[in-house]
Design a protein around this motif. Structure first.
Motif, mmCIF file in Angstrom:
data_model
loop_
_atom_site.group_PDB
_atom_site.id
_atom_site.type_symbol
_atom_site.label_atom_id
_atom_site.label_comp_id
_atom_site.label_asym_id
_atom_site.label_seq_id
_atom_site.Cartn_x
_atom_site.Cartn_y
_atom_site.Cartn_z
ATOM 1 N N ALA A 24 50.602 45.648 34.888
ATOM 2 C CA ALA A 24 49.200 45.832 35.270
ATOM 3 C C ALA A 24 48.245 45.540 34.121
ATOM 4 C CB ALA A 24 48.981 47.255 35.782
ATOM 5 N N ASP A 25 48.727 45.660 32.877
ATOM 6 C CA ASP A 25 47.830 45.426 31.736
ATOM 7 C C ASP A 25 47.592 43.943 31.477
ATOM 8 O OD1 ASP A 25 50.517 45.182 31.031
ATOM 9 O OD2 ASP A 25 50.148 45.710 28.933
ATOM 10 N N PRO A 49 43.008 44.336 32.713
ATOM 11 C CA PRO A 49 44.008 45.256 33.260
ATOM 12 C C PRO A 49 43.602 45.808 34.615
ATOM 13 C CG PRO A 49 42.666 46.382 31.621
ATOM 14 C CD PRO A 49 42.220 44.940 31.616
ATOM 15 N N PHE A 50 44.610 46.064 35.468
ATOM 16 C CA PHE A 50 44.360 46.600 36.796
ATOM 17 C C PHE A 50 44.627 48.106 36.792
ATOM 18 C CE2 PHE A 50 45.467 42.145 37.570
ATOM 19 C CZ PHE A 50 44.380 41.754 38.353
ATOM 20 N N SER A 51 43.657 48.835 37.333
ATOM 21 C CA SER A 51 43.810 50.280 37.472
ATOM 22 C C SER A 51 44.164 50.579 38.923
ATOM 23 C CB SER A 51 42.515 50.997 37.073
ATOM 24 O OG SER A 51 42.640 52.391 37.251
ATOM 25 N N LEU A 52 45.390 51.045 39.150
ATOM 26 C CA LEU A 52 45.901 51.183 40.511
ATOM 27 C C LEU A 52 46.205 52.644 40.821
ATOM 28 C CD1 LEU A 52 48.461 48.227 40.388
ATOM 29 C CD2 LEU A 52 46.146 48.156 41.340
ATOM 30 N N SER A 53 45.759 53.087 41.992
ATOM 31 C CA SER A 53 46.155 54.410 42.462
ATOM 32 C C SER A 53 47.654 54.389 42.750
ATOM 33 C CB SER A 53 45.398 54.755 43.745
ATOM 34 O OG SER A 53 45.819 53.898 44.797
#
Length: 450
Positions: A21-22, A48-52
């Motif tokens: 994700a980063d 970067p992706f911030s995912l629940s």
């Protein structure tokens, strides 16, 4: 690297897949037997992706589905009887979908190589799968663009319907990038790098040929949509894509099977059931024929100097565009013929740089489109009946009927055809099944019918 013998390969392995994700990079790892790992990478911009936790779980499901589908590029090098999945387990529904993609999507590959793949590719099944939850994805469409007329028709229809959209493509084509930028909409360029070992295997005599690339691209787009948090993946495949080449002694072989309705229906349903309940995958043009799409495209000249459907411009190792239209391939032939009834001759010749229908050397290529003494080409072109109707229409037009191939059609081919099957109008009707969301279909149906 030990020399590769396609006849001695015993097992194809789905080794593992992972996503960071980063960095936005997914790695898809494959191998034959105990040979070297082959690593393909997919890069999604925006990291970067911030995912629940819920979205991260959906991304993992999409990643595994992509791993399985993209493996077709590597499996075909040896087509062994045994397949293993080293890093995770899959259920019967996923196995059935992927097995269908390999069987039908490799139909042309099997035909050209004299292989029988029926029953050969079988995935190990272990356990059940739970229905996927809705993720609260945002109303927004990732629209695939390939640089040709079809995706541009979809993009403009969605714009008129008020749908927020991002024009999306995979790979480094500058031609597609220029076309995407011409739309003036937000763009997303997804990266895909095949494992270099695959090209080495090909040099050593691996089985090679056409793969269901739209299936792979669909899976990549699903992963990207989940990372972007949007609820629609839109392609531009018309109903003609479901019709293959009729091969005497073999039956139907569809070069563009993964652009057809059978794939779209199965894949879209699977994604909604098992990846994300609120992610919709559909083709906006499914109820249209190729001729209906051509008519729609011809309504504006905004993209005349930018689009190209000529596949000779696109190569897996990079594009080589000298002109946007080579003028001699099946795609050039078909797009020229399909557009001719709906735009002025001067405009069409300006787009292509010459009049393809006034060149007798091109007769064989157009005969294949007409399914006259040949089968439909292994290309993404319309049905033979569409080509015959378009040519019959031109035969009635003073500005076209004296051109060499139109005149030849009138003299040699037309007398053998059923005049009742040559009308263009019935082919412009919107019909057939589709997965377009109901509210959107109400808005675009009037647009397409106008």
């Amino acid at each position: 690297m030990t020399a590769f013998d396609k006849h001695q390969v015993a097992c194809f392995r789905f080794v593992r897949c992972d996503f960071a994700a980063d960095t936005g990079v997914a790695r898809l790892v494959y191998a034959f037997d105990h040979g070297p790992e082959m690593v393909e990478t997919i890069t999604v911009p925006g990291a970067p992706f911030s995912l629940s936790p819920e979205r991260a779980a959906a991304v993992q499901r999409a990643l595994q589905l992509l791993h399985l589908i993209a493996g077709v590029s590597y499996y075909k090098a040896g087509v062994p009887d045994t397949v293993t999945i080293d890093g995770y387990a899959i259920d019967a529904e996923t196995a059935a979908l992927v097995e269908s993609i390999y069987l039908h999507g490799l139909g042309e590959f099997a035909y050209r190589n004299g292989l029988n793949l029926r029953g050969r590719f079988r995935l190990p099944v272990a356990g059940e799968v739970a229905p996927a939850p809705a993720l609260g994805l945002q109303p927004h469409a990732l629209v695939a663009i390939g640089g040709g007329k079809d995706s541009l028709v979809s993009i403009e229809a969605l714009r008129r319907a008020g749908v927020d959209e991002t024009v999306t493509w995979i790979g480094g084509s500058q031609l597609i990038r220029a076309c995407a930028e011409r739309t003036g909409l937000p763009t997303l360029n997804l990266g895909r790098a095949l494992a270099p070992e695959l090209f080495e295997l090909n040099r050593q005599g691996a089985w090679n040929g056409h793969i269901p690339v739209t299936a792979v691209n669909s899976a990549i787009m699903v992963l990207a949509a989940l990372l972007q948090g949007v609820d629609q993946v839109v392609f531009s495949n018309e109903r003609s894509a479901s019709y293959g080449s009729q091969i005497p002694g073999t039956g139907e072989v569809n070069h563009q099977w993964s652009k057809g309705w059978a794939f779209e229906q199965a894949f879209g349903r699977h994604v909604q059931r098992y990846v994300a309940a609120d992610l919709q995958c559909y083709s906006l043009l499914r109820p249209m024929s190729e001729l209906a799409v051509a008519r729609q495209f011809a309504k504006t000249d905004f993209y005349d100097a930018h689009f190209s459907s000529c596949n000779r411009n696109f190569h897996i190792l990079g594009e080589r565009p000298v002109n946007r239209w080579c003028g001699v391939c099946p795609k050039c032939h078909f797009v020229f013929l399909a557009l001719a009834p709906f735009m002025s001759k001067a405009r069409l010749v300006r787009i292509f740089g010459r009049n393809l229908l006034d060149d007798l050397d091109q007769a064989g290529g157009f005969d294949a489109l007409l399914e006259f003494q040949d089968h439909k080409p292994f290309e993404c072109v319309g049905e033979g009946k569409e080509s015959r109707a378009a040519m019959a229409t031109l035969a009635t037009r003073p500005d076209w009927k004296e051109d060499a191939l139109v005149k030849r059609f009138c003299n040699e081919i037309l007398p053998q055809l059923d005049a009742n099957e040559l009308a263009v109008e019935p082919m412009l009707e919107l019909q057939g099944e589709h997965r377009i969301p109901a509210a959107l279909w109400e808005r675009v149906r009037e647009d397409f019918a106008a």
